[in-house]
Design a protein around this motif. Structure first.
Motif, PDB file in Angstrom:
ATOM      1  N   LEU A  82      48.170  23.438  14.875  1.00  0.00           N
ATOM      2  CA  LEU A  82      46.902  22.940  14.328  1.00  0.00           C
ATOM      3  C   LEU A  82      45.762  23.151  15.322  1.00  0.00           C
ATOM      4  N   GLN A  83      46.000  22.840  16.584  1.00  0.00           N
ATOM      5  CA  GLN A  83      44.976  23.013  17.615  1.00  0.00           C
ATOM      6  C   GLN A  83      44.557  24.476  17.727  1.00  0.00           C
ATOM      7  N   ALA A  84      45.530  25.378  17.742  1.00  0.00           N
ATOM      8  CA  ALA A  84      45.226  26.809  17.835  1.00  0.00           C
ATOM      9  C   ALA A  84      44.434  27.276  16.613  1.00  0.00           C
ATOM     10  N   LEU A  85      44.795  26.781  15.435  1.00  0.00           N
ATOM     11  CA  LEU A  85      44.057  27.152  14.223  1.00  0.00           C
ATOM     12  C   LEU A  85      42.622  26.649  14.267  1.00  0.00           C
ATOM     13  N   ARG A  86      42.440  25.416  14.732  1.00  0.00           N
ATOM     14  CA  ARG A  86      41.080  24.862  14.833  1.00  0.00           C
ATOM     15  C   ARG A  86      40.232  25.682  15.799  1.00  0.00           C
ATOM     16  N   GLU A  87      40.811  26.085  16.919  1.00  0.00           N
ATOM     17  CA  GLU A  87      40.072  26.866  17.913  1.00  0.00           C
ATOM     18  C   GLU A  87      39.733  28.260  17.410  1.00  0.00           C
ATOM     19  N   ALA A  88      40.580  28.836  16.557  1.00  0.00           N
ATOM     20  CA  ALA A  88      40.390  30.207  16.103  1.00  0.00           C
ATOM     21  C   ALA A  88      39.530  30.309  14.843  1.00  0.00           C
ATOM     22  N   GLU A  90      36.487  29.746  12.132  1.00  0.00           N
ATOM     23  CA  GLU A  90      35.053  29.495  12.021  1.00  0.00           C
ATOM     24  C   GLU A  90      34.703  29.017  10.618  1.00  0.00           C
ATOM     25  N   SER A  91      35.670  29.009   9.717  1.00  0.00           N
ATOM     26  CA  SER A  91      35.438  28.640   8.323  1.00  0.00           C
ATOM     27  C   SER A  91      35.371  27.113   8.175  1.00  0.00           C
ATOM     28  N   ALA A  92      34.267  26.635   7.625  1.00  0.00           N
ATOM     29  CA  ALA A  92      34.110  25.192   7.407  1.00  0.00           C
ATOM     30  C   ALA A  92      35.184  24.676   6.461  1.00  0.00           C
ATOM     31  N   GLU A  93      35.533  25.468   5.448  1.00  0.00           N
ATOM     32  CA  GLU A  93      36.568  25.046   4.487  1.00  0.00           C
ATOM     33  C   GLU A  93      37.931  24.920   5.167  1.00  0.00           C
ATOM     34  N   ILE A  94      38.274  25.897   5.988  1.00  0.00           N
ATOM     35  CA  ILE A  94      39.556  25.850   6.708  1.00  0.00           C
ATOM     36  C   ILE A  94      39.565  24.670   7.671  1.00  0.00           C
ATOM     37  N   LEU A  95      38.492  24.498   8.437  1.00  0.00           N
ATOM     38  CA  LEU A  95      38.432  23.398   9.406  1.00  0.00           C
ATOM     39  C   LEU A  95      38.533  22.039   8.719  1.00  0.00           C
ATOM     40  N   SER A  96      37.864  21.878   7.610  1.00  0.00           N
ATOM     41  CA  SER A  96      37.938  20.632   6.850  1.00  0.00           C
ATOM     42  C   SER A  96      39.357  20.410   6.338  1.00  0.00           C
ATOM     43  N   GLY A  97      39.966  21.470   5.830  1.00  0.00           N
ATOM     44  CA  GLY A  97      41.351  21.376   5.345  1.00  0.00           C
ATOM     45  C   GLY A  97      42.325  21.025   6.450  1.00  0.00           C
TER      46      GLY A  97
END
Length: 140
Positions: A82-88, A90-97
């Motif tokens: 999850l941490q690696a995905l958040r760092e990589a 830039e999509s607001a939808e992905i980050l919110s999800g």
């Protein structure tokens, strides 16, 4: 009183309940009368299908459901992923999800987190497809 969950299974279909794998030999309907963690065979991702970052996250959370004995290790791996995905991302939808997924996991709501992750697959596909279509940057 909590309502029961009714599940219909076809001949040969499997269901994963609290880490146990059950397979039926005929068409059957089940009623889960108490809290149980379960996955239907159709919701189970095979390791060879975990080909993108979100699909890998889905697979990790799926393992939490299917193998409760390995839960501490899976939670640690999930947290790092999850941490690696958040760092990589830039999509607001992905980050919110991802925030929603993390909150669901912390709350022990693994099945709902899988549903949330599946809902992000189309966005991830669009992002990955757009990256593949961009021409490489040329040095001057």
């Amino acid at each position: 009183m909590k309502s029961s969950i009714r599940i219909s299974l076809r001949n040969g279909e499997r269901i994963f309940v609290n880490g146990a794998v059950l397979q039926v030999d005929r068409k059957v309907s089940l009623a889960l009368l108490n809290d149980a963690i379960f996955l239907l065979e159709s919701q189970v991702m095979q390791v060879e299908d975990a080909t993108t970052p979100l699909r890998q996250l889905y697979f990790i959370v799926q393992m939490m459901l299917m193998n409760p004995a390995e839960m501490p290790r899976a939670i640690e791996l999930c947290s790092k992923h999850l941490q690696a995905l958040r760092e990589a991302s830039e999509s607001a939808e992905i980050l919110s999800g991802l925030r929603a997924v993390e909150n669901l996991i912390v709350g022990g709501r693994y099945f709902e987190s899988l549903k949330t992750i599946r809902g992000l697959f189309a966005t991830e596909r669009q992002i990955l497809d757009s990256v593949r279509e961009e021409p490489p940057i040329r040095a001057a």
